[in-house]
Scaffold this active site. Sequence first.
Site, mmCIF file in Angstrom:
data_model
loop_
_atom_site.group_PDB
_atom_site.id
_atom_site.type_symbol
_atom_site.label_atom_id
_atom_site.label_comp_id
_atom_site.label_asym_id
_atom_site.label_seq_id
_atom_site.Cartn_x
_atom_site.Cartn_y
_atom_site.Cartn_z
ATOM 1 N N HIS A 26 0.820 -1.214 0.000
ATOM 2 C CA HIS A 26 0.000 0.000 0.000
ATOM 3 C C HIS A 26 0.855 1.266 0.000
ATOM 4 O O HIS A 26 0.432 2.295 -0.518
ATOM 5 C CB HIS A 26 -0.998 -0.045 1.167
ATOM 6 N N HIS A 49 -7.475 -7.688 -8.346
ATOM 7 C CA HIS A 49 -7.815 -8.539 -7.200
ATOM 8 C C HIS A 49 -8.075 -7.590 -6.017
ATOM 9 O O HIS A 49 -7.210 -7.407 -5.168
ATOM 10 C CB HIS A 49 -6.681 -9.490 -6.861
ATOM 11 N N SER A 110 -6.595 -1.907 -0.811
ATOM 12 C CA SER A 110 -6.093 -1.135 -1.958
ATOM 13 C C SER A 110 -7.149 -0.209 -2.573
ATOM 14 O O SER A 110 -6.826 0.943 -2.914
ATOM 15 C CB SER A 110 -5.493 -2.066 -3.013
ATOM 16 N N GLU A 128 -13.226 -8.390 -8.320
ATOM 17 C CA GLU A 128 -13.086 -9.311 -7.195
ATOM 18 C C GLU A 128 -13.930 -10.549 -7.509
ATOM 19 O O GLU A 128 -15.116 -10.441 -7.795
ATOM 20 C CB GLU A 128 -13.556 -8.627 -5.895
ATOM 21 N N ASP A 153 -13.329 -12.205 -12.969
ATOM 22 C CA ASP A 153 -11.909 -12.566 -12.966
ATOM 23 C C ASP A 153 -11.045 -11.371 -13.379
ATOM 24 O O ASP A 153 -11.211 -10.821 -14.472
ATOM 25 C CB ASP A 153 -11.734 -13.742 -13.940
ATOM 26 N N GLY A 154 -10.122 -11.013 -12.520
ATOM 27 C CA GLY A 154 -9.275 -9.849 -12.791
ATOM 28 C C GLY A 154 -8.322 -10.058 -13.953
ATOM 29 O O GLY A 154 -7.962 -9.103 -14.647
ATOM 30 N N ASP A 175 -2.740 -8.161 -7.681
ATOM 31 C CA ASP A 175 -2.427 -8.576 -6.305
ATOM 32 C C ASP A 175 -3.144 -9.887 -5.968
ATOM 33 O O ASP A 175 -4.047 -9.920 -5.134
ATOM 34 C CB ASP A 175 -2.882 -7.439 -5.350
#
Length: 292
Positions: A26, A49, A110, A128, A153-154, A175
């Site tokens: 972060h 993510h 995030s 997510e 799905d990212g 991430d």
Amino acid sequence: MAFFFGDKMNYQHIFHAGNAADVLKHLVLLGVLRALARKATPFLYLDTHAGGGLYDLNAAAALKTAEFQTGIGRLWATREAANVPPLVEDYLNIVAARNPHGTLRTYPGSPLFAQAVARSDDQLILFEQAAEVCNYLKALCADDPRVSAHNSDGYAALKAFLPPRTRKRGVVLIDPPFEDRNEFTRVGEALIGAVERWPTGIFLVWYPITAQSEDAQLLARLRASGLRKILSVEWCWHGCRLPKGMNGSGMLIVNPPWQFEREMDTLLQWLHPQLAPDARAGKVQVQWCVPE
Ligand SMILES: C[S@@+](CC[C@H](N)C(=O)[O-])C[C@H]1O[C@@H](n2cnc3c(N)ncnc32)[C@H](O)[C@@H]1O
């Protein structure tokens, strides 16, 4: 308010929220976002993510591992210190905004760091995959017209959303949980494809450092890919390559802001003695994985 998601899912970030790896991730993210916000042109933030966005550090899961205590817990205690670097001060102010009574109870993920920096014309697109987590994230950001959260799905999103149609500048955070043994390979392929689609974007990838050295294989794969301008920021808070568990973590930054390596080096030299269990063990390293 509950920030703990049921126990049907595999990976749950609540067990790790605010740990030393989250702190590093972060801080790097915030440094990049602040650099983007120095120019007037609006930016895009894409989070592949995203997680739940806000975590209850008093939840049973968070207390069970107590990982946050050696991450944000230790850093929180430095708030009154004299020599806190400006980026850490900025980071702590964002955490403090989620803990208005002065006691550390919640930790922002995030998406909330990005939301804290974003101006009125910046845009945040979040992905997510866990439905329950995504519902929580959607509710958290529901009143903010700059944010859209998607239960999908990212990795697929990188193909569908890049290059961005709405903004010319921006940052992508990748991430993943790294619970799947193929995740390092998947991340490498996804990153290479994404940078090819959007060569001027900034890309951030978080990765764990373990004895298995899969991180080194990822870096070697990227060196061979032809991509340029990849900075790696690594922090092992124990000795590196201890046989068990996560020794530390790193962030890859493709197309980092100007002189970002200097800012990160200064940051990590300060951070390590504050948070490492034994400041003489472990190490920090900021280096060009692939230079310009
Ligand atoms: C490490 S956590 C994210 C933490 C968040 N980026 C932060 O810094 O606050 C990883 C998240 O990715 C989600 N996830 C796992 N596989 C995914 C995928 N293929 N696409 C999108 N999300 C995924 C998990 O449910 C989990 O919430």
